[in-house]
Each structure stands twice: as C-alpha cells, then as structure tokens.
Design a protein around this motif. Sequence first.
Motif, PDB file in Angstrom:
ATOM      1  N   VAL A 112      12.843   9.399  -8.100  1.00  0.00           N
ATOM      2  CA  VAL A 112      11.947  10.500  -7.849  1.00  0.00           C
ATOM      3  C   VAL A 112      11.613  10.489  -6.372  1.00  0.00           C
ATOM      4  CG1 VAL A 112       9.232  10.723  -7.965  1.00  0.00           C
ATOM      5  CG2 VAL A 112      10.749  10.094  -9.938  1.00  0.00           C
ATOM      6  N   LEU A 113      11.504  11.510  -5.496  1.00  0.00           N
ATOM      7  CA  LEU A 113      11.726  11.520  -4.090  1.00  0.00           C
ATOM      8  C   LEU A 113      10.670  10.670  -3.639  1.00  0.00           C
ATOM      9  CD1 LEU A 113      12.385  15.367  -3.305  1.00  0.00           C
ATOM     10  CD2 LEU A 113      14.068  13.370  -3.267  1.00  0.00           C
ATOM     11  N   ASN A 114       9.258  10.755  -3.984  1.00  0.00           N
ATOM     12  CA  ASN A 114       8.324  10.041  -3.407  1.00  0.00           C
ATOM     13  C   ASN A 114       8.611   8.214  -3.640  1.00  0.00           C
ATOM     14  OD1 ASN A 114       7.327   9.442  -6.155  1.00  0.00           O
ATOM     15  ND2 ASN A 114       5.491  10.065  -5.809  1.00  0.00           N
ATOM     16  N   GLU A 115       9.588   8.084  -4.329  1.00  0.00           N
ATOM     17  CA  GLU A 115      10.051   6.595  -4.592  1.00  0.00           C
ATOM     18  C   GLU A 115      11.230   6.070  -3.413  1.00  0.00           C
ATOM     19  OE1 GLU A 115      11.446   6.134  -8.595  1.00  0.00           O
ATOM     20  OE2 GLU A 115       9.583   6.333  -9.498  1.00  0.00           O
ATOM     21  N   ILE A 116      11.488   7.103  -2.731  1.00  0.00           N
ATOM     22  CA  ILE A 116      12.382   6.672  -1.860  1.00  0.00           C
ATOM     23  C   ILE A 116      11.600   6.080  -0.444  1.00  0.00           C
ATOM     24  CG2 ILE A 116      14.098   7.598   0.050  1.00  0.00           C
ATOM     25  CD1 ILE A 116      14.889   9.924  -2.289  1.00  0.00           C
ATOM     26  N   GLN A 117      12.384   4.985  -0.067  1.00  0.00           N
ATOM     27  CA  GLN A 117      11.694   4.270   1.080  1.00  0.00           C
ATOM     28  C   GLN A 117      12.158   4.574   2.271  1.00  0.00           C
ATOM     29  OE1 GLN A 117       8.769   2.257   0.788  1.00  0.00           O
ATOM     30  NE2 GLN A 117       8.935   1.958   3.311  1.00  0.00           N
ATOM     31  N   LEU A 118      11.505   5.280   3.403  1.00  0.00           N
ATOM     32  CA  LEU A 118      12.132   5.759   4.574  1.00  0.00           C
ATOM     33  C   LEU A 118      11.860   4.843   5.779  1.00  0.00           C
ATOM     34  CD1 LEU A 118      10.967   9.613   4.568  1.00  0.00           C
ATOM     35  CD2 LEU A 118      13.220   8.646   3.720  1.00  0.00           C
ATOM     36  N   PHE A 119      11.022   4.142   5.491  1.00  0.00           N
ATOM     37  CA  PHE A 119      10.640   2.941   6.547  1.00  0.00           C
ATOM     38  C   PHE A 119      11.142   1.500   6.283  1.00  0.00           C
ATOM     39  CE2 PHE A 119       7.034   6.009   6.801  1.00  0.00           C
ATOM     40  CZ  PHE A 119       7.467   6.867   7.637  1.00  0.00           C
ATOM     41  N   ASN A 120      11.821   0.957   7.261  1.00  0.00           N
ATOM     42  CA  ASN A 120      12.201  -0.615   7.087  1.00  0.00           C
ATOM     43  C   ASN A 120      10.575  -1.291   7.322  1.00  0.00           C
ATOM     44  OD1 ASN A 120      11.857  -1.082   9.841  1.00  0.00           O
ATOM     45  ND2 ASN A 120      13.861  -0.822  10.199  1.00  0.00           N
ATOM     46  N   ALA A 121      10.626  -2.684   6.988  1.00  0.00           N
ATOM     47  CA  ALA A 121       9.223  -3.398   6.991  1.00  0.00           C
ATOM     48  C   ALA A 121       8.717  -3.258   8.384  1.00  0.00           C
ATOM     49  CB  ALA A 121       9.671  -4.781   6.640  1.00  0.00           C
ATOM     50  N   ASP A 122       9.673  -3.519   9.530  1.00  0.00           N
ATOM     51  CA  ASP A 122       8.913  -3.421  10.751  1.00  0.00           C
ATOM     52  C   ASP A 122       8.419  -2.097  11.180  1.00  0.00           C
ATOM     53  OD1 ASP A 122       9.783  -5.963  11.049  1.00  0.00           O
ATOM     54  OD2 ASP A 122      11.709  -5.281  12.230  1.00  0.00           O
ATOM     55  N   GLU A 123       9.046  -0.995  10.675  1.00  0.00           N
ATOM     56  CA  GLU A 123       8.480   0.390  10.918  1.00  0.00           C
ATOM     57  C   GLU A 123       7.230   0.488  10.154  1.00  0.00           C
ATOM     58  OE1 GLU A 123      12.455   3.036  11.975  1.00  0.00           O
ATOM     59  OE2 GLU A 123      12.061   2.457   9.706  1.00  0.00           O
ATOM     60  N   GLU A 124       7.111   0.082   9.071  1.00  0.00           N
ATOM     61  CA  GLU A 124       5.990   0.223   8.190  1.00  0.00           C
ATOM     62  C   GLU A 124       4.724  -0.532   8.643  1.00  0.00           C
ATOM     63  OE1 GLU A 124       4.648   0.263   3.381  1.00  0.00           O
ATOM     64  OE2 GLU A 124       6.709  -0.151   3.894  1.00  0.00           O
ATOM     65  N   ASP A 125       5.052  -1.749   9.205  1.00  0.00           N
ATOM     66  CA  ASP A 125       3.747  -2.527   9.694  1.00  0.00           C
ATOM     67  C   ASP A 125       3.406  -1.818  11.119  1.00  0.00           C
ATOM     68  OD1 ASP A 125       4.267  -4.626   7.839  1.00  0.00           O
ATOM     69  OD2 ASP A 125       5.454  -5.739   9.042  1.00  0.00           O
ATOM     70  N   TYR A 126       4.248  -1.340  12.093  1.00  0.00           N
ATOM     71  CA  TYR A 126       3.935  -0.612  13.153  1.00  0.00           C
ATOM     72  C   TYR A 126       3.060   0.686  12.616  1.00  0.00           C
ATOM     73  CZ  TYR A 126       4.349   2.176  17.496  1.00  0.00           C
ATOM     74  OH  TYR A 126       3.823   2.865  18.409  1.00  0.00           O
ATOM     75  N   ILE A 127       3.553   1.209  11.840  1.00  0.00           N
ATOM     76  CA  ILE A 127       2.740   2.536  11.336  1.00  0.00           C
ATOM     77  C   ILE A 127       1.425   2.127  10.786  1.00  0.00           C
ATOM     78  CG2 ILE A 127       2.372   4.609   9.767  1.00  0.00           C
ATOM     79  CD1 ILE A 127       5.769   4.718  10.025  1.00  0.00           C
TER      80      ILE A 127
END
Length: 144
Positions: A112-127
């Motif tokens: 399912v497309l919304n299950e695809i993780q686009l950010f790594n952990a560092d990027e997600e923390d930054y966002i």
Amino acid sequence: AYDHQNYQLEELLDNISFKRDVSRNPLFDVIFNLNNIEYEADLKLNGMEIKHLNLESDLSRVDLSLTGFENNSEIYLKLVYSTNLFKQETIKRAMEDLITILTKVAEDSEIVLNEIQLFNADEEDYILKEKNEMNDLRNAEFSF
C-alpha cells in the motif's frame, strides 16, 4: 459531451468571466507520459524513407513534466520543471522519493503506497523537530 465536442477552449475562456494567465497552461500543470513503443531507427515504405526525429526539449511547457522512455526492458525517466516554481534540491528529492516508491512497488506489488517509508530516521526527526518548532511559534504569545 458529444453535443459540445467542437466547442473551442479559447471560445469557452472568452465567454466566462475568468482572468487567464497566458503564461500558464489553462488545462493542467503536470504531465506524465510513458513512451513504451520502441521506434525503428529508420523505416522504408514504398520508396519513402522515414526517420525518427527527437523533438524533446528541456524547455518546460507546464509546471512539471515527467516522461518515461522504455528501451531494452528498462525505463528511463526525464523530468522537466519550471525553475521559477521549483528549486533543484526539491526536484532532486522528489525524484529520489519516486525511485524509492518504484523500487518498493517492484519488490512487492501488493504494498500500500502510504506504507512506503520515504524518510530515514534522521530526516524524520528533522521534519518532526521543524514541525514542532512551527507549532510552538504559532502557539506562542507575543507582547510588544
């Protein structure tokens, strides 16, 4: 629709009270085109010679145009974009995200497309940090 199929777009735009920006396409801002037909280099038909002419341009006719070319079981992507609207870094990131999505779908066609993780952990923390800082600014009371 069939009764009005010959109604010209220009006439429609003239007849409605709509201020048109002539620098923009009136129907769409984004194009996706997949060319999955392999072209012969040259064709000869009844004494005529037909040659393939590449009319592709790096000039953006719309805000964003993504074209795929299939060749030898591989697909090559070309993205043309308006530099007035997008930064090169933004487009680079969008292409990286697209490649991530296509790779995941190729690995698992049931994903399912919304299950695809686009950010790594560092990027997600930054966002998340940026989002929280913006929320804090919105909720802060300022006195002058």
